[in-house]
Design an enzyme around this catalytic site. Sequence first.
Site, short mmCIF file in Angstrom:
data_model
loop_
_atom_site.label_atom_id
_atom_site.label_comp_id
_atom_site.label_asym_id
_atom_site.label_seq_id
_atom_site.Cartn_x
_atom_site.Cartn_y
_atom_site.Cartn_z
N SER A 191 -101.19 55.38 -25.68
CA SER A 191 -101.90 54.77 -26.97
C SER A 191 -101.30 54.95 -28.27
CB SER A 191 -103.46 54.68 -26.65
OG SER A 191 -103.95 53.74 -28.03
N ASP A 200 -101.40 49.54 -32.82
CA ASP A 200 -100.91 50.84 -32.67
C ASP A 200 -99.95 50.62 -31.41
OD1 ASP A 200 -102.58 49.92 -30.37
OD2 ASP A 200 -103.42 51.69 -30.01
N ASP A 209 -99.21 50.67 -28.15
CA ASP A 209 -99.62 49.78 -27.02
C ASP A 209 -100.26 48.54 -27.26
OD1 ASP A 209 -102.02 50.95 -27.43
OD2 ASP A 209 -102.73 51.18 -25.31
N ASP A 262 -103.42 47.69 -28.40
CA ASP A 262 -104.81 47.48 -28.04
C ASP A 262 -105.73 47.64 -29.54
OD1 ASP A 262 -104.58 50.17 -27.95
OD2 ASP A 262 -105.80 50.45 -26.27
#
Length: 584
Positions: A142, A330, A332, A334
């Site tokens: 992440s 961010d 990734d 999410d």
Amino acid sequence: MAARVAAWLAADPDPQDRAELAGLAALGDVQAVSERFAGPLTFGTAGLRGPLRAGPAGMNTAVVRRTTAGLAAWLCRSTPRPVVVIGYDARRRSDRFALDAARVLAAAGARALLLPAPTPTPVVAFAVRHLGADAGIVITASHNPAADNGYKVYLGGREEDAGRGAQLVTPADGEIEQAIATVGAAADIPLSDGWEGLDRSLVDAYVDEAVRAVDGLPDVSSGEPPSALPPDALPPDALDALPPEPRPGTQEGGGPLLVAYTPLHGVGAAVLDAVFARAGLAAPVTVPEQREPDPAFPTAPFPNPEEPGALDAVLALGRRIGADLVLANDPDADRCAVAVGGQVLTGDEIGLLLADHVLRRRPGPVATTVVSSAALAALARLYGVPCAETLTGFKWIMRAHPHLAFGYEEALGYAVAPDLVRDKDGLTAALALARAAQHARCSGRTLLDVLDDLHRRVGVHATGQVSARFADLTMIGAAMRALRAAPPPRLGGRAVTAVRDLLGGTGGLPPADVLILQLDGAARVVARPSGTEPKLKVYLQAVVGPAEVAAVGLAAAREQARAELAVLRTAVSDLLDLLDLSPG
């Protein structure tokens, strides 16, 4: 320690990882070796996460294969041939780890479906539900720094299950960890190339369904139109008269909505472009040096939109082009950060805006966490809908209600389409924010004006955080024990009116290492260990209610809330400095 190192080296299938660990052992670097054997990675707030390094306390080939073998064994207990979707981000070794997972699953008798390229985490979460899979795996860390990687797991389930397609929770996480512990040497785990590759059509399906979900178009899977908000559904004073909604695909208010955007060297840009195009919006103007995935994160060493400086480049771009809205995902994709008119909004402010945007169109149950602002509960009361309070993490938020309309947590995570993705989704959040900004422009307003209106209705909830980082992780537990043993009677000049300890589970919440101090005037302090970093986090809230906002004015109320929060922050910092962290 020497015997443990020798055993791990004998079982490690990756020559580079073996060479790293053997080299450290040969140098006699006791500290580095000890860090790598500090313990196995465990499923925290959002799965496994750790530095890319050899040994059981790192992300590496051996850990990924053993984790996948344990997951496969656990799944096969109840499902003869489980279907598992595997996705990955663009971090170092993510593609190799994803392939390792697919090969282990295929050898274990599962049907392993591997995405063909780095993909946003929300797309993988969508795929679990869309394909009716029994589980999903995402190789991602992440928003962590470049040195880290991770392993996130989603579980399938029955159609009516609120957790279908959400992250795993207790007791499944513990059961899987037990299954991992029984896996033998990583080098002996069978591998097979009998996995199946997915194609671009899955991403295309996500894009179509994301726009349909956010814009409230009919759900083609059911053939039924979405529930509408009747004119008399809200309490009489809940909302002012609204300007007409712009139709999906139209550009209102003197030209296209202008959005500045950054994916922070992650994987969000291409899919967000596709979502905006499908929605009929102008493509976001992206920070060029941050657009393409880069595992080194050269311009954002801490690629967390909450970190100071992380948004500097996109804020500068927004000023340069005169953007109506500044957005950041961010790495990734999410999470979603927002700025309007140069003002960076807090996660709680964004949550309030998105909740209002969603509830105007489709009222229903909402949820947030014990560390997020109480403003959502106040807004829910205006709309006459339930508001659930959960532990930190979307694995809990998504299980708050089977028909959840909206969920969020203060760390920039939002679920504006929970039926689509049972997790936070920075892409649908970005589209919803663009729609909300577009709607505001119809009457010559911005999202800051909308936020002003909301603060007049629910009060000003100023929120902040104090974090204490510890090199010795045992000190985090000691700090929590000290707070429990002697909670302060006053903080920041306010009396502590109630102490709520979640360690034994209360109010329908499962046990958690969380301590909540309620203070006079709706102020609040919540302490908990971080689930992803070696930190003790303390969340703060100061509230100026709507009656007082009306009496003193919004500007004065905000200044009062900020001042009270600053006093509370100083008091908490002083308290942490004075804690007795002696053993026992």
